[in-house]
Design a protein around this motif. Structure first.
Motif, PDB file in Angstrom:
ATOM      1  N   LYS A 100       0.828  -1.212   0.000  1.00  0.00           N
ATOM      2  CA  LYS A 100       0.000   0.000   0.000  1.00  0.00           C
ATOM      3  C   LYS A 100       0.861   1.260   0.000  1.00  0.00           C
ATOM      4  N   ILE A 101       1.928   1.251   0.815  1.00  0.00           N
ATOM      5  CA  ILE A 101       2.805   2.435   0.862  1.00  0.00           C
ATOM      6  C   ILE A 101       3.586   2.561  -0.444  1.00  0.00           C
ATOM      7  N   ARG A 127       2.513   1.715  -3.428  1.00  0.00           N
ATOM      8  CA  ARG A 127       1.581   2.331  -4.385  1.00  0.00           C
ATOM      9  C   ARG A 127       1.435   3.823  -4.113  1.00  0.00           C
ATOM     10  N   LEU A 128       1.342   4.189  -2.833  1.00  0.00           N
ATOM     11  CA  LEU A 128       1.229   5.605  -2.479  1.00  0.00           C
ATOM     12  C   LEU A 128       2.475   6.376  -2.909  1.00  0.00           C
ATOM     13  N   LYS A 181       2.310   7.139  -6.479  1.00  0.00           N
ATOM     14  CA  LYS A 181       1.337   8.210  -6.725  1.00  0.00           C
ATOM     15  C   LYS A 181       1.933   9.565  -6.366  1.00  0.00           C
ATOM     16  N   THR A 225       7.054  10.188   2.375  1.00  0.00           N
ATOM     17  CA  THR A 225       6.461   8.920   1.940  1.00  0.00           C
ATOM     18  C   THR A 225       7.541   7.862   1.714  1.00  0.00           C
ATOM     19  N   THR A 227      -4.743  -1.966  -5.282  1.00  0.00           N
ATOM     20  CA  THR A 227      -3.313  -1.773  -5.002  1.00  0.00           C
ATOM     21  C   THR A 227      -2.447  -2.703  -5.837  1.00  0.00           C
TER      22      THR A 227
END
Length: 673
Positions: free
Chosen positions: A40-41, A43-44, A47, A62, A101
């Protein structure tokens, strides 16, 4: 670093254990929980990299979170090895997929030709930062800069190893994935000017062209430009392959039933220009006698794409094909198709020369006769006879009888969805409006027409005749709440529903906008609305697209700007601020819109290139702008690039180089014709 190919089962997802969505992981599985958090991180982080530059505090924060999460994963996996298929990940012996994700991560790596990634202990935060920042560059730029191998080499990232996927094997498949991969392989072949790769793509062209969204082919500047390069290469090196591919492209364009904008017509003409008159005629002949979906719109697209001066010789060749001894030419279905092309509103879409050619064929060819009696055609002929009588009748009592007879035919009209007849009926009613004023039977016909037309619109029908029908109806039999409920509660969006709402309820646009804002979190609804609005050339469309731009994510913002390119409505005040954003793709699409007029073009180029850059503080931005005009092939920027190529001072060396490279590239293209 390996370069082995993925196995076919890996590519197609065959024989894999069921993918485990992140949201359904067992709470007590510490290993899976840590992997889930890491993905998840990750993917973030990707982004964030598309929004911020690598020095921005938010992006750095991030990456630090990603680094911390990675350390917890190393407890179970060292090194961490992730395999990528088109829609899922393989970590250890477990496949991860079925959620947003993992799907996004899988596609991001897969489209960058990365089969497997290995991350080793000892990796630094800076290595991670550089890797993610470079990997999220737009795919055309990523390929131009050497792809994944160049990334590791140039950015000095020793703790990550990548295994590269050979996409060329996918060209031998039949699946939907070939459609997604083909444009990237084309982009790579063009960037490398690799004739062997272009020839390999030509062999798979017939399989892939029918899968393309032809609108993307026309509107996607990069893909459109690469197509032109691809066809020029084939024309110069392999005439037989060129002929085969060009004919398939022509068939695909006709099948799309969407007339390309004038700005794209010339390039498409260029791609097809070396087809012989016989090739063009035989392609048209094959579609006419063998494709049940070929209609007057398809014919109209053919006539638009082919140079006007060639129509006469092409029509002569078409006639020769029809008058040959081929048995298929005599089939009654062919006669019926030709008659349909010549009848009613269909015949109006044909150019004079083709209309005359088809009319001559009907009189010169002896078609086989069907024994069966066509009841449906007889009833349709009867309806049009009634309509012709109505058009010429002056006596009110006779008009009343004719309208009654037409109403008696209404069940069969609606069963056949004969929108051409309905359109003709509305035309006659409008022409005789003065004679039919206060006539009850006429009012009943109007209410019957309105009820049926609005009903099929709200059901989601999309026939092209509906646009004219909407404009001809005097009003709606419903209130605005019926349309608002259909759109925002039942999630039924189409260009016809939106067009009808704007036509009947323009004063209720504020209510529409309020509903839109309340549903802004529904990405599917918003994307469907953007797709529908681009075909409605009205001030309301532009207004709503501007609102969607403000409330949507980056992906939809790009779709909004591309949709605006289809409208004649234009708001330069909305577009200029986008040129100040950091996002390269948003700036590029806004710039395409601002190319529409000489004045807005000059203002846009001035904003992008007349930047003061003491000691090179804005050179990165200038280089990005140079790359944008190169990517979009905006040769109108040439005077501005000439000035940049002449900038003095040592800190402007990179700017000078970039500007000169683009100018030299354009010059070579012009010289090659």
């Amino acid at each position: 670093m390996g370069t082995e190919d993925l196995k076919e089962d890996d590519l197609n997802g065959a024989s894999q254990p069921a993918c485990q969505p992140i949201s359904q992981l067992p709470e007590g599985a510490d290993r899976d929980r840590r992997l889930s958090d890491f993905l998840k991180i990750l993917r973030l982080a990707f982004k964030m990299a598309t929004i911020y530059n690598q020095d921005h505090p938010t992006f750095k924060r991030t990456i630090e979170e990603l680094m911390a999460s990675l350390e917890t994963v190393f407890y179970y996996f060292s090194p961490l090895i992730i395999g990528f298929s088109p829609n899922s990940l393989l970590i250890g012996e477990q496949f991860w997929g079925g959620d947003k994700t993992t799907t996004e991560l899988a596609r991001l790596f897969h489209f960058r030709k990365i089969k497997k990634m290995e991350i080793y202990r000892g990796i630094s935060t800076q290595e991670l930062l550089r890797f993610i920042s470079r990997l999220t560059r737009p795919i055309p730029e990523f390929i131009r800069r050497g792809g994944a191998q160049a990334l590791l080499r140039e950015e000095k990232i020793p703790h990550i190893r990548l295994e590269i996927l050979d996409y060329s094997q996918l060209l031998h498949g039949e699946g939907e994935e070939i459609k997604d991969i083909w444009p990237y392989l084309l982009m790579e072949a063009v960037a490398e000017d690799d004739g062997d790769k272009l020839n390999q793509l030509a062999r798979s062209f017939e399989k892939v062209v029918g899968r393309f969204n032809t609108e993307d082919l026309i509107q996607n500047e990069e893909l459109h430009r690469n197509f032109i390069y691809f066809f020029r290469h084939l024309r110069e090196t392999a005439q037989e392959k060129y002929s085969r591919c060009a004919r398939e492209l022509l068939k695909s364009l006709m099948a799309a039933r969407k007339i390309p904008p004038d700005s794209k017509i010339e390039n498409l003409k260029q791609a097809l220009s070396s087809l012989s008159d016989w090739d063009l005629a035989s392609t048209l002949w094959e579609e006419l006698i063998g494709n049940d979906k070929f209609d007057s719109m398809s014919f109209s697209i053919f006539a638009r794409i082919i140079d006007r001066e060639r129509h006469k010789t092409v029509s002569t060749s078409l006639k020769e094909l029809f008058t040959s001894d081929k048995p298929r030419n005599r089939k009654p279905e062919v006669e019926k198709k030709i008659k349909a092309l010549l009848s009613g509103t269909s015949g109006q879409m044909l150019t004079d020369i083709y209309r005359q050619t088809l009319a001559n064929l009907l009189s010169e060819i002896s078609f086989e006769k069907q024994i069966t009696f066509d009841h449906q055609q007889v009833r349709r002929n009867y309806r049009f006879i009634l309509l012709n009588l109505l058009l010429n009748e002056k006596k009110k009592d006779v008009i009343r009888v004719l309208l009654g007879r037409i109403l008696e035919e209404w069940p069969s009209i609606t069963e056949e969805k004969d929108l051409e007849f309905i359109l003709s009926l509305l035309t006659v009613l409008r022409e005789k409006a003065a004679e039919l004023a206060d006539e009850p039977t006429c009012e009943k016909v109007y209410s019957t027409l309105s009820a049926y037309i609005e009903d099929i619109i709200l059901q989601g029908e999309t026939q092209p005749e509906l646009d004219d029908l909407i404009s001809m109806l005097p009003g709606s039999i419903h209130g605005p709440e019926v349309y608002l409920k259909r759109i925002f509660v039942e999630n039924k969006v189409s260009s016809k529903i939106l067009r009808a709402f704007f036509r009947f309820f323009s004063s209720h646009l504020p209510e529409f906008i309020d509903n839109l804002k309340r549903r802004s979190s529904s990405s599917l609804l918003i994307e469907e609305m953007v797709s529908s609005l681009k075909s409605i050339n009205s001030p309301a469309s532009l207004k709503i697209l501007k609102i969607i731009f403000k409330i949507a994510d980056r992906k939809v913002k790009l779709q909004v700007l591309r949709a605006m390119q289809q409208l004649s409505e234009f708001d330069e005040a909305f577009l200029y601020p986008i040129l100040n954003l950091k996002d390269r793709q948003l700036k590029a699409e806004a710039l395409v819109l601002l190319m529409r007029y000489d004045r807005t073009r000059h203002v846009a180029f001035t904003k992008l290139f007349n930047l003061a850059s003491p000691y090179g503080i804005r050179n990165k931005k200038l280089i990005q702008h140079i790359q944008i005009v190169e990517e979009k092939n905006l040769k109108e920027a040439k005077p501005f690039l000439v000035e940049l190529a002449q900038r003095k001072d040592f800190w402007n060396r990179r700017v000078r180089q970039e500007a000169r490279q683009v100018l030299e590239k354009w010059e070579k293209i012009e010289e090659s014709g």
